[in-house]
Each structure stands twice: as structure tokens, then as C-alpha cells.
Enzyme design. Sequence first.
Site, short mmCIF file in Angstrom:
data_model
loop_
_atom_site.label_atom_id
_atom_site.label_comp_id
_atom_site.label_asym_id
_atom_site.label_seq_id
_atom_site.Cartn_x
_atom_site.Cartn_y
_atom_site.Cartn_z
N GLY A 30 8.90 -11.13 -5.49
CA GLY A 30 8.51 -10.49 -4.23
C GLY A 30 7.09 -9.96 -4.36
N GLU B 230 11.05 -8.29 -13.11
CA GLU B 230 12.05 -8.66 -14.12
C GLU B 230 12.30 -10.15 -14.24
OE1 GLU B 230 15.95 -6.44 -13.94
OE2 GLU B 230 15.18 -6.39 -11.89
N ILE C 114 7.51 -3.16 -6.25
CA ILE C 114 7.61 -1.89 -5.52
C ILE C 114 8.83 -1.11 -6.01
CG2 ILE C 114 6.47 -2.78 -3.45
CD1 ILE C 114 9.31 -2.70 -2.09
N ASP C 115 9.80 -1.82 -6.62
CA ASP C 115 11.06 -1.16 -7.00
C ASP C 115 10.93 -0.27 -8.24
OD1 ASP C 115 12.24 -2.48 -4.92
OD2 ASP C 115 13.08 -4.08 -6.14
N GLY D 221 15.40 -1.58 -2.88
CA GLY D 221 15.89 -1.18 -4.19
C GLY D 221 17.30 -1.69 -4.38
N GLU E 38 18.92 0.06 -0.46
CA GLU E 38 19.70 -1.09 0.05
C GLU E 38 20.88 -1.44 -0.86
OE1 GLU E 38 17.15 -4.58 0.08
OE2 GLU E 38 16.32 -4.01 -1.86
O1 F6P Z 1 10.41 -6.87 -4.62
C1 F6P Z 1 11.74 -6.47 -4.85
C2 F6P Z 1 12.41 -6.32 -3.54
O2 F6P Z 1 11.60 -5.47 -2.82
C3 F6P Z 1 13.84 -5.79 -3.53
O3 F6P Z 1 13.96 -4.40 -3.40
C4 F6P Z 1 14.46 -6.52 -2.36
O4 F6P Z 1 15.83 -6.63 -2.48
C5 F6P Z 1 13.80 -7.82 -2.44
O5 F6P Z 1 12.49 -7.58 -2.91
C6 F6P Z 1 13.79 -8.62 -1.16
O6 F6P Z 1 12.78 -9.57 -1.21
P1 F6P Z 1 12.90 -11.07 -0.72
O7 F6P Z 1 13.60 -11.05 0.57
O8 F6P Z 1 11.46 -11.50 -0.62
O9 F6P Z 1 13.65 -11.83 -1.76
#
Ligand code: F6P
Length: 341
Positions: free
Chosen positions: A10, A103, A126-127, A170, A221
Amino acid sequence: MKIAVLTGGGDCPGLNAVIRSVVRKGVHDYGYEFLGLRDGWLGALQDNVVPLDTSSVRGILPRGGTILGSSRTNPFKHEDGVRRIRDTLAAHQIDALIVIGGEDTLGAATELSRQGINLVGVPKTIDNDVPGTDYTFGFDTAVSIATEAIDRLHTTAESHMRTLVVEVMGRHSGWIALHAGVAGGANVILVPERPFDVDQVCDWVKSRFKINYAPIVVAAEGAVPMEGQMILKDRSLDEYGHVHLSGIGEWLAQEIAARTGTDARTTVLGYVQRGGTPTAFDRWLATRFGLHAVDAVKDGAFGTMVALHGTEIVRVPLDGARGRTKVVDPSLYDEFAVFFG
Ligand code: F6P
């Protein structure tokens, strides 16, 4: 020396600041050449490269997102993934990779490093859930955005005397929820690390109404109720096996309304938390990570990740971050119990 840079997972504010810093220092101090791999590991698999020099990184410091593009591509889920990556590196005479990711991206980097690919990791998200570093860049920006949203939601909640549930990002860790919730004066903060009791949440909500204030509930979330399963909107998985989350906020507002007989609404902050310009802190941290990542490559410190320990940037083994998530410590969460309700 020729170095390729990629950004995976992300996106988050500060990625461009790292790219700029890497290229500026690498070119200026060491005379290195750079290439960008498009869209994370996908560019490495598909031989999709772009030139990267000082002119291409001019003006990108305050820009959110990533000029290289990003994806959640897992090279180990693609046929001949490792061979294809080796072919791309060989075709462009790339000596080393700088991998900017969370990660998952760094997990793939760890395995590729074990298989002999020269690379250095830079933690982002961001997490703030990458182990081995005190903070990742992007987190401070997300917390600032969420805090501003909570400040705004207080006034509308009070005008209508209703509960506002704020769902923040998160999935496995509640860092954004905890920091923004505390900074924004939330009355309830729910994190994935601590399954919550819906009755307790409703009691906190009621006690807030009793003193004539409208409750603000901040929920990560990935927060889960004690008696149930995670609330999911859909069950599609990405290439790292993560499910797409979101839904806890809506569910919680409905439960609060039904159980307390008061009005409750939800705001899902979603991608707003990831977009736009990074804060000064994130620009500072991302810039320092970039400078130190180039030095790690110069020193041949492959298989490491740059990390923030206190105020120092250090190198830690990449495999220390593998398969683990840096979660909120229960005692840290409990520090704020006095503000609940
Ligand atoms: O970057 C991590 C995150 O922000 C998580 O908190 C979230 O679940 C996820 O990205 C969602 O990202 P995408 O919809 O781009 O996979």
C-alpha cells in the site's frame, strides 16, 4: 554501481522523499546510477523499468504516493518469479536493490536476499506495524489526518447529540487508532490487539451522553468484538493472503443505536489516510532512511533494513521483520483507560 529502487505494498506519504534522498545521495556522493522498477515486485517480474536520476526526483519531496507506482505483487506467487527477477537485474546490470515496503514486500525481500540477491530494505507503512523500527514514515501523516477528522467529527456529533464511530486503517495493529484516538480525545478506542465487549462500549457511550457530550468511538478496521468474528465486507484475498477489511464501523454504529436507543453514525476514513503530502516528520524520517539505505548498499550490508531506534538510524537484519507484526502493547493501551467513557 547500478542500483534499482522499488516501492511495494500500500502506498504511503513519504515514499517519494525516500526515492529522492536515495538518488540525490547516491549520485552526488558515490556516482551511482539508478533505475526504478515500476509497481513494486511486478516491475521486477515484467522487466518494467524507468530511468531515475536527479532530474527525475526534482520536486517530489512533498508529493504523496510514489512516482514508481506500487502493487501487492508477491514474486513467490508467480511462476519462475525468482528467475524472472534475476533476469531483469542481469538485463540492466543492476548490482543491488533498494526495496521500500511494509511487512509483505520486505518479507519477499528477505527470501530473495537469502537466495543471493543483493538488497537493502526500507520500512514504510501508515500502519506503523513493521517490527525492528520504532516508527515507519507515513504513520505520522495518517495520524494527523485521522486526528483532524476526529476534531471535526466532535462538533457535528455534539450538534446532533449522536455517537460518531470513526473507522481508521490498521488490520493487525491499532497504532493509528490509538494515537489518533488519544490525540483527538476519543471516548472509546478499539484496536485489533484487544477484542472488545460491545456492552462495555455501550456503557461508555451512555455515560458520555449522561454528561451531555456526544461520544466519539475510534475503531481500527481490524478491531473485533469479543463474542464474534471479524466483520468483513468481502472475502477476497491479496497475493499475501490478506483479506480486504472494512465494516466494523458500520456494524458497531448499528449495535450502539440498537442497544442504547440513541442515534449513531459511522465515518470510514479509508484511503484519505494514505493520500496527500507527508508531514514534516515523515519527510524527515523518509529522507534519513534514504540516506542510510544508500550507505548500507555502499557498505555491502545486504539483507539488512534501515530502522529508527530512538533518534538513531540503524541497520537491522531483514529477517527480524519476517512474518511478525509490531502490535500495540497491552500496557500502553491501558495507560489511556481513564479517558474511556
Ligand atoms: O497500507 C496498509 C493498509 O493501510 C492497511 O491498514 C489496509 O488494510 C490496507 O492498507 C488496505 O490497502 P489496499 O486496499 O490498497 O490493499
